[in-house]
Motif scaffolding. Structure first.
Motif, PDB file in Angstrom:
ATOM      1  N   ARG A 135       0.836  -1.198   0.000  1.00 26.33           N
ATOM      2  CA  ARG A 135       0.000   0.000   0.000  1.00 26.33           C
ATOM      3  C   ARG A 135       0.873   1.250   0.000  1.00 26.33           C
ATOM      4  O   ARG A 135       2.042   1.218   0.387  1.00 26.33           O
ATOM      5  CB  ARG A 135      -0.928  -0.009   1.208  1.00 26.33           C
ATOM      6  CG  ARG A 135      -0.222   0.151   2.527  1.00 26.33           C
ATOM      7  CD  ARG A 135      -1.205   0.182   3.687  1.00 26.33           C
ATOM      8  NE  ARG A 135      -0.502   0.408   4.931  1.00 26.33           N
ATOM      9  CZ  ARG A 135      -0.141  -0.545   5.767  1.00 26.33           C
ATOM     10  NH1 ARG A 135      -0.426  -1.795   5.498  1.00 26.33           N
ATOM     11  NH2 ARG A 135       0.503  -0.252   6.872  1.00 26.33           N
ATOM     12  N   LYS A 136       0.274   2.348  -0.435  1.00 23.06           N
ATOM     13  CA  LYS A 136       0.980   3.630  -0.422  1.00 23.06           C
ATOM     14  C   LYS A 136       1.221   4.064   1.013  1.00 23.06           C
ATOM     15  O   LYS A 136       0.495   3.672   1.917  1.00 23.06           O
ATOM     16  CB  LYS A 136       0.148   4.693  -1.117  1.00 23.06           C
ATOM     17  CG  LYS A 136       0.088   4.570  -2.599  1.00 23.06           C
ATOM     18  CD  LYS A 136      -0.683   5.743  -3.166  1.00 23.06           C
ATOM     19  CE  LYS A 136      -0.744   5.643  -4.665  1.00 23.06           C
ATOM     20  NZ  LYS A 136      -1.467   6.787  -5.246  1.00 23.06           N
ATOM     21  N   GLY A 137       2.223   4.881   1.178  1.00 24.69           N
ATOM     22  CA  GLY A 137       2.504   5.402   2.508  1.00 24.69           C
ATOM     23  C   GLY A 137       3.491   4.542   3.265  1.00 24.69           C
ATOM     24  O   GLY A 137       4.314   3.854   2.689  1.00 24.69           O
TER      25      GLY A 137
ATOM     26  N   GLU B 160       9.154  -3.358  -3.973  1.00 25.30           N
ATOM     27  CA  GLU B 160       7.997  -2.516  -3.694  1.00 25.30           C
ATOM     28  C   GLU B 160       7.295  -2.097  -4.985  1.00 25.30           C
ATOM     29  O   GLU B 160       7.886  -1.493  -5.870  1.00 25.30           O
ATOM     30  CB  GLU B 160       8.442  -1.280  -2.925  1.00 25.30           C
ATOM     31  CG  GLU B 160       7.307  -0.445  -2.420  1.00 25.30           C
ATOM     32  CD  GLU B 160       7.779   0.661  -1.513  1.00 25.30           C
ATOM     33  OE1 GLU B 160       6.943   1.490  -1.171  1.00 25.30           O
ATOM     34  OE2 GLU B 160       8.960   0.693  -1.169  1.00 25.30           O
TER      35      GLU B 160
ATOM     36  N   PRO C 170       3.132  -0.696  -6.239  1.00 30.73           N
ATOM     37  CA  PRO C 170       1.763  -0.432  -5.786  1.00 30.73           C
ATOM     38  C   PRO C 170       0.868  -1.656  -5.990  1.00 30.73           C
ATOM     39  O   PRO C 170       1.034  -2.399  -6.958  1.00 30.73           O
ATOM     40  CB  PRO C 170       1.323   0.731  -6.674  1.00 30.73           C
ATOM     41  CG  PRO C 170       2.594   1.394  -7.102  1.00 30.73           C
ATOM     42  CD  PRO C 170       3.599   0.279  -7.216  1.00 30.73           C
TER      43      PRO C 170
ATOM     44  N   SER D  75       4.447   1.589   4.670  1.00 35.91           N
ATOM     45  CA  SER D  75       4.146   0.161   4.669  1.00 35.91           C
ATOM     46  C   SER D  75       5.209  -0.610   5.448  1.00 35.91           C
ATOM     47  O   SER D  75       6.250  -0.079   5.803  1.00 35.91           O
ATOM     48  CB  SER D  75       4.085  -0.366   3.242  1.00 35.91           C
ATOM     49  OG  SER D  75       5.364  -0.322   2.651  1.00 35.91           O
TER      50      SER D  75
END
Length: 75
Positions: A47-49, A64, A66, A51
Motif C-alpha cells: 500500500r501507499k505510505g 515494492e 503499488p 508500509s
C-alpha cells in the motif's frame, strides 16, 4: 480434511508466470522469498505510505510495487 504434500504439486504449472504477493508483512515476506528462491518471478504489492517494507527493508526496495500494478502484473 485433505492434506497436500509435494507430490501433489505440479511445479511446471506456474513456470513463466509472474506471481503477485499482495502485502509484505511477516507472512507475505516469507511467501515472496520462498517463491523467489524457488525460481519464480515474484512481484510484491504494498500500500501507499508507510508500509511494512518501508519500515523493515529501507526507504526504497526493488520489491515494492503499488498493489494495483502488482495485481495486474503479467508477462
Amino acid at each position: 480434511m485433505r492434506l497436500y504434500s509435494q507430490k501433489d504439486v505440479d511445479k511446471k504449472a506456474l513456470r513463466g508466470a509472474r506471481i503477485a504477493v499482495l502485502g509484505y508483512g511477516s507472512q507475505g515476506r516469507a511467501h515472496a522469498l520462498n517463491l523467489r528462491d524457488s525460481g519464480y518471478d515474484v512481484v510484491v504489492g504494498v500500500r501507499k505510505g508507510r508500509s511494512w517494507i518501508g519500515r523493515h527493508a529501507g526507504p526504497r526496495s526493488d520489491a515494492e510495487t503499488p498493489v494495483r500494478r502488482a495485481a495486474q502484473a503479467h508477462r
